[in-house]
Design a protein around this motif. Sequence first.
Motif, PDB file in Angstrom:
ATOM      1  N   PHE A  45     -11.748 -25.489  -4.255  1.00 31.39           N
ATOM      2  CA  PHE A  45     -11.795 -26.169  -2.966  1.00 31.39           C
ATOM      3  C   PHE A  45     -11.159 -27.547  -3.133  1.00 31.39           C
ATOM      4  O   PHE A  45     -11.211 -28.139  -4.213  1.00 31.39           O
ATOM      5  CB  PHE A  45     -13.235 -26.319  -2.476  1.00 31.39           C
ATOM      6  N   THR A  46     -10.570 -28.058  -2.062  1.00 31.04           N
ATOM      7  CA  THR A  46      -9.864 -29.334  -2.120  1.00 31.04           C
ATOM      8  C   THR A  46     -10.352 -30.250  -1.021  1.00 31.04           C
ATOM      9  O   THR A  46     -10.605 -29.808   0.108  1.00 31.04           O
ATOM     10  CB  THR A  46      -8.349 -29.119  -1.942  1.00 31.04           C
ATOM     11  N   LEU A  47     -10.473 -31.539  -1.341  1.00 28.38           N
ATOM     12  CA  LEU A  47     -10.769 -32.554  -0.337  1.00 28.38           C
ATOM     13  C   LEU A  47      -9.457 -33.157   0.138  1.00 28.38           C
ATOM     14  O   LEU A  47      -8.637 -33.613  -0.663  1.00 28.38           O
ATOM     15  CB  LEU A  47     -11.667 -33.647  -0.921  1.00 28.38           C
ATOM     16  N   THR A  48      -9.229 -33.125   1.436  1.00 29.56           N
ATOM     17  CA  THR A  48      -7.975 -33.625   2.003  1.00 29.56           C
ATOM     18  C   THR A  48      -8.280 -34.648   3.094  1.00 29.56           C
ATOM     19  O   THR A  48      -9.404 -34.755   3.574  1.00 29.56           O
ATOM     20  CB  THR A  48      -7.153 -32.479   2.611  1.00 29.56           C
ATOM     21  N   GLU A  49      -7.229 -35.372   3.496  1.00 30.99           N
ATOM     22  CA  GLU A  49      -7.376 -36.417   4.508  1.00 30.99           C
ATOM     23  C   GLU A  49      -6.673 -36.027   5.805  1.00 30.99           C
ATOM     24  O   GLU A  49      -5.697 -35.267   5.791  1.00 30.99           O
ATOM     25  CB  GLU A  49      -6.805 -37.734   3.989  1.00 30.99           C
ATOM     26  N   ILE A  50      -7.180 -36.564   6.902  1.00 31.65           N
ATOM     27  CA  ILE A  50      -6.547 -36.365   8.200  1.00 31.65           C
ATOM     28  C   ILE A  50      -5.523 -37.481   8.392  1.00 31.65           C
ATOM     29  O   ILE A  50      -5.851 -38.655   8.271  1.00 31.65           O
ATOM     30  CB  ILE A  50      -7.584 -36.393   9.331  1.00 31.65           C
ATOM     31  N   MET A  76      -3.697 -30.400  10.425  1.00 30.51           N
ATOM     32  CA  MET A  76      -4.853 -30.713   9.576  1.00 30.51           C
ATOM     33  C   MET A  76      -6.101 -30.923  10.414  1.00 30.51           C
ATOM     34  O   MET A  76      -7.186 -30.426  10.073  1.00 30.51           O
ATOM     35  CB  MET A  76      -4.566 -31.962   8.733  1.00 30.51           C
ATOM     36  N   ALA A  77      -5.954 -31.633  11.513  1.00 31.06           N
ATOM     37  CA  ALA A  77      -7.100 -31.847  12.392  1.00 31.06           C
ATOM     38  C   ALA A  77      -7.605 -30.514  12.946  1.00 31.06           C
ATOM     39  O   ALA A  77      -8.819 -30.282  13.043  1.00 31.06           O
ATOM     40  CB  ALA A  77      -6.728 -32.793  13.532  1.00 31.06           C
ATOM     41  N   LEU A  78      -6.686 -29.621  13.293  1.00 27.14           N
ATOM     42  CA  LEU A  78      -7.077 -28.298  13.793  1.00 27.14           C
ATOM     43  C   LEU A  78      -7.828 -27.512  12.726  1.00 27.14           C
ATOM     44  O   LEU A  78      -8.884 -26.922  13.007  1.00 27.14           O
ATOM     45  CB  LEU A  78      -5.834 -27.522  14.223  1.00 27.14           C
ATOM     46  N   LEU A  79      -7.329 -27.471  11.519  1.00 27.22           N
ATOM     47  CA  LEU A  79      -7.962 -26.705  10.447  1.00 27.22           C
ATOM     48  C   LEU A  79      -9.365 -27.229  10.162  1.00 27.22           C
ATOM     49  O   LEU A  79     -10.316 -26.455   9.983  1.00 27.22           O
ATOM     50  CB  LEU A  79      -7.109 -26.767   9.183  1.00 27.22           C
ATOM     51  N   LYS A  80      -9.510 -28.539  10.153  1.00 21.23           N
ATOM     52  CA  LYS A  80     -10.833 -29.111   9.890  1.00 21.23           C
ATOM     53  C   LYS A  80     -11.787 -28.872  11.071  1.00 21.23           C
ATOM     54  O   LYS A  80     -12.987 -28.680  10.875  1.00 21.23           O
ATOM     55  CB  LYS A  80     -10.711 -30.608   9.583  1.00 21.23           C
ATOM     56  N   ALA A  81     -11.248 -28.861  12.283  1.00 20.46           N
ATOM     57  CA  ALA A  81     -12.084 -28.555  13.448  1.00 20.46           C
ATOM     58  C   ALA A  81     -12.612 -27.129  13.362  1.00 20.46           C
ATOM     59  O   ALA A  81     -13.797 -26.859  13.640  1.00 20.46           O
ATOM     60  CB  ALA A  81     -11.280 -28.758  14.731  1.00 20.46           C
ATOM     61  N   ILE A  82     -11.746 -26.201  12.961  1.00 23.97           N
ATOM     62  CA  ILE A  82     -12.174 -24.806  12.794  1.00 23.97           C
ATOM     63  C   ILE A  82     -13.237 -24.705  11.711  1.00 23.97           C
ATOM     64  O   ILE A  82     -14.261 -24.013  11.874  1.00 23.97           O
ATOM     65  CB  ILE A  82     -10.956 -23.919  12.477  1.00 23.97           C
ATOM     66  N   GLU A  83     -13.026 -25.404  10.598  1.00 20.39           N
ATOM     67  CA  GLU A  83     -14.009 -25.370   9.504  1.00 20.39           C
ATOM     68  C   GLU A  83     -15.346 -25.953   9.938  1.00 20.39           C
ATOM     69  O   GLU A  83     -16.415 -25.427   9.583  1.00 20.39           O
ATOM     70  CB  GLU A  83     -13.457 -26.133   8.296  1.00 20.39           C
ATOM     71  N   LEU A  84     -15.298 -27.037  10.711  1.00 20.17           N
ATOM     72  CA  LEU A  84     -16.530 -27.636  11.216  1.00 20.17           C
ATOM     73  C   LEU A  84     -17.310 -26.626  12.057  1.00 20.17           C
ATOM     74  O   LEU A  84     -18.544 -26.485  11.909  1.00 20.17           O
ATOM     75  CB  LEU A  84     -16.189 -28.874  12.045  1.00 20.17           C
ATOM     76  N   LEU A  85     -16.614 -25.895  12.908  1.00 22.20           N
ATOM     77  CA  LEU A  85     -17.268 -24.893  13.737  1.00 22.20           C
ATOM     78  C   LEU A  85     -17.803 -23.738  12.893  1.00 22.20           C
ATOM     79  O   LEU A  85     -18.896 -23.213  13.166  1.00 22.20           O
ATOM     80  CB  LEU A  85     -16.280 -24.367  14.782  1.00 22.20           C
ATOM     81  N   LEU A  86     -17.060 -23.340  11.866  1.00 21.77           N
ATOM     82  CA  LEU A  86     -17.526 -22.248  11.003  1.00 21.77           C
ATOM     83  C   LEU A  86     -18.796 -22.646  10.253  1.00 21.77           C
ATOM     84  O   LEU A  86     -19.697 -21.819  10.061  1.00 21.77           O
ATOM     85  CB  LEU A  86     -16.430 -21.856  10.014  1.00 21.77           C
ATOM     86  N   ASP A 119     -14.730 -33.282  19.042  1.00 26.02           N
ATOM     87  CA  ASP A 119     -13.913 -33.823  20.130  1.00 26.02           C
ATOM     88  C   ASP A 119     -12.749 -34.650  19.587  1.00 26.02           C
ATOM     89  O   ASP A 119     -11.623 -34.554  20.074  1.00 26.02           O
ATOM     90  CB  ASP A 119     -14.773 -34.681  21.057  1.00 26.02           C
ATOM     91  N   HIS A 120     -13.042 -35.463  18.568  1.00 26.03           N
ATOM     92  CA  HIS A 120     -11.993 -36.312  17.990  1.00 26.03           C
ATOM     93  C   HIS A 120     -10.946 -35.460  17.280  1.00 26.03           C
ATOM     94  O   HIS A 120      -9.733 -35.696  17.408  1.00 26.03           O
ATOM     95  CB  HIS A 120     -12.621 -37.310  17.016  1.00 26.03           C
ATOM     96  N   LEU A 121     -11.395 -34.445  16.560  1.00 25.11           N
ATOM     97  CA  LEU A 121     -10.456 -33.560  15.866  1.00 25.11           C
ATOM     98  C   LEU A 121      -9.574 -32.810  16.865  1.00 25.11           C
ATOM     99  O   LEU A 121      -8.371 -32.640  16.634  1.00 25.11           O
ATOM    100  CB  LEU A 121     -11.207 -32.570  14.987  1.00 25.11           C
ATOM    101  N   ALA A 122     -10.155 -32.367  17.958  1.00 22.50           N
ATOM    102  CA  ALA A 122      -9.378 -31.663  18.985  1.00 22.50           C
ATOM    103  C   ALA A 122      -8.322 -32.589  19.579  1.00 22.50           C
ATOM    104  O   ALA A 122      -7.166 -32.187  19.786  1.00 22.50           O
ATOM    105  CB  ALA A 122     -10.304 -31.143  20.075  1.00 22.50           C
ATOM    106  N   PHE A 123      -8.700 -33.845  19.824  1.00 23.37           N
ATOM    107  CA  PHE A 123      -7.745 -34.824  20.353  1.00 23.37           C
ATOM    108  C   PHE A 123      -6.577 -35.023  19.389  1.00 23.37           C
ATOM    109  O   PHE A 123      -5.411 -35.027  19.789  1.00 23.37           O
ATOM    110  CB  PHE A 123      -8.448 -36.152  20.609  1.00 23.37           C
TER     111      PHE A 123
END
Length: 788
Positions: A649-654, A310-320, A357-361
């Motif tokens: 679209f869905t709102l999800t939690e880390i 989940m953290a990875l997917l959100k990190a990718i979305e943040l970059l997109l 950075d936090h999402l990558a960690f």
Amino acid sequence: MKNDQQQNTDDLTHKLPEAENPYQLSKLKLTKVEKWAAGVPAVMAAVSDLIEDKTVLRGGKALFKMNQMGGFDCSSCAWPDPDDDRSPLGEYCENGAKALAEEATTKKVTAAFFKENSVYSLSQLDDYQIGKMGRLTEPMYLPVGGTHYQPISWNDAFAKIASHLNALESPNEAAFYTSGRTSNEASFLYQLFAKEFGTNNMPDCSNMCHETSGTALKTTIGIGKGTVTLEDFYDTDLIIIIGQNPGTNAPRMLSALEKGKKNGAKIIAVNPLPEAGLMGFHNPQAIKGIIGSGGKLTDLFLPIKINGDMALLKAIELLLIEMEKKNPGQVFDHEFIKDKTTGFENFQKQFENLNLDHLAFLSGVSKDLIIEAAEMIAFKKRIIICWGMGLTQQPNGVDMIREIVNILLIKGSIGKPGAGVCPVRGHSNVQGNRTMMIDEKPTNEQLDRLQAYFGFNPPRDHGYDVVGTIKAIHEEKVKVMFCMGGNFLSAAPDTTYTAEAFRKLKLLVCVSTKLNRGHLIHGKESLILPTLSRSDMDIVNNEIQIISTENSMGVVQSSKGVLQPISDQFLNETQIVCRMAIATLGEKSVINWPLYHDSYDAVRDAIENCIPGFENYNVRVREKGGFYLPNAPRDGQFKAKESANRASFTLTEIPDNELEADEYMMATTRTHDQFNTTIYGMDDRYRGIKNERRVIFMNQKDIDKAGFKAGDKVDLFNYNDGIERIAPLFLIVSYQIPERNTVTYFPETNVLVSVNNVVKESNMPASKYVKIKVKKHDPAIYEKIKRM
């Protein structure tokens, strides 16, 4: 007067059968960890199984009919067959050949075998040994207090089932389990019987593998299935594989990936382990794959932590989102978002408070690799995302799949060629079972159609799924369990708890082709009913019949067995259901069970009238390659809940994946010599494991920090629900895996998976997310386990 040896033997037969594999080690040998899958070793392994099962000629001939037009559908994975171009050399994989070898064997498990072997003595064997005994050949019965199964006639077996079912205070005291091997025809009749009997207690293998996918996809795009076809893999820009190992779980998928690569597609693989089948492929049907270097598959590998997805997917979305700001209209498909979706603004707003950075960690993947992944995605539109149980068996698996959908929605990558979602189903007809209404939560629309066609009012209350069934049996709310195929015990979580539940059943019935451990952990009375395999000729009224199945991509096609059955006592599954219905319901039934007993065509006519998409079923199923079922999202039409032809679209939690200082996160997996709970051999060739299954893969840094050495004997513990669960005697194997993460094989460590450790919303066992402690092996642990 019995002598001492006879007395000791009799005492042993009355002991409680073992619910788990014996706690003993073989001689582990570590070999090279492979960087590619298939090739000549796969061919040799397939042939060796035919030799081992003494069916080289019989099984070898059948192999050339497996997955071919007019042949029979492989009983293992649900990967689709090509619509037209099928390999004349053989449209099957190594594990498909192993499955066929066990079906085609002429070794028999007869009444004489059961007379010589008590239930307890059989339980002392490991799952591999049990499965290699051969084909079950006649109905067997274990009476109250019995130590040995004994033969029973089919008529007496059905009378016994009817007696138990009709003695229940409520139909809901029975549960009817289904394996994915069951055909469309048998599945339809099976659920029809359960509903006319009066219950929706229909746990099935979907409840343990892809219930999560269906739950997520229905609420986001309006259908609980994938949206792509096999052709889409051949003409796409990017394939993302997350939480799935095609080299072992769906080897024929490798050919599709290879073809996509040749046509220009890039591949991103996301997994805690760098699996051979993700990295490279030697196609055994091509000269290059046999004598050459094969082909590289993955362009970018992301070594994710367990549940870091989940953290990875959100990190990718943040970059997109950042890339879209710099390149307006080039990264996002705003027209698609505007016309086809809902909830985008709220979705985008959540990223204002997220930090890369936090999402990558949290993900365990380096920021540089995440940036590379986002760049590979950013300017592509034709994107396919595939996943398996590495996602579906996580506690937040439903949300992670919704997050995958979020990425595809911002890209407009659903409902166009070369793009969409692809849950890779694990069992041959598991998707068809659900289409045939094998579902503990049938919709009112489905039930209304059954009522209109057959004239009875089916039950409307939802029934028990797998986890609910286990608990209900434990609480003695379910007293009769009927298993149509599979090995429920070994597939289920919390082995000790599940075994305790099964021993409370008044009657357990298993329809099976081979002996498995699920026959040995029995109810007060138990029946084993032998049936045809997928490769056996199914002869009704002197004619070889066809059945039908549905693959992972919604294609319904015929399957026609080619092997002469080795017993004249087999009944096909539809006949078993019909005779059970006739014996149980008698004159109360409004359904013409004798008609369906004798005619698959009549069953298909009923399906056509009750399930949308099966118009002209009997004609179309006989056409070359079968036919596709309707798939609205594939055509750009979305019917998600609370939306008018829009995807959501869905709102999800880390998730918080904090571990105690002495805890590790464990995921269970299968070996390459295994399909689901069926053990074909003791090796895991691709991971470099030979002759052993009781191993735990650990990062070398974790091994050193804990004061262990590779090869040490350890015991594994889980403490969910305040209960100590123990899996004793494992060997540590140093492996390339993220720190604080471990991997073990199932079913050996299913005992550590709490029945309450489930996926939110889908209620599936979360077997890929188990917190454990690893301790030096204590020989005294066995006495502790016996007292539990």
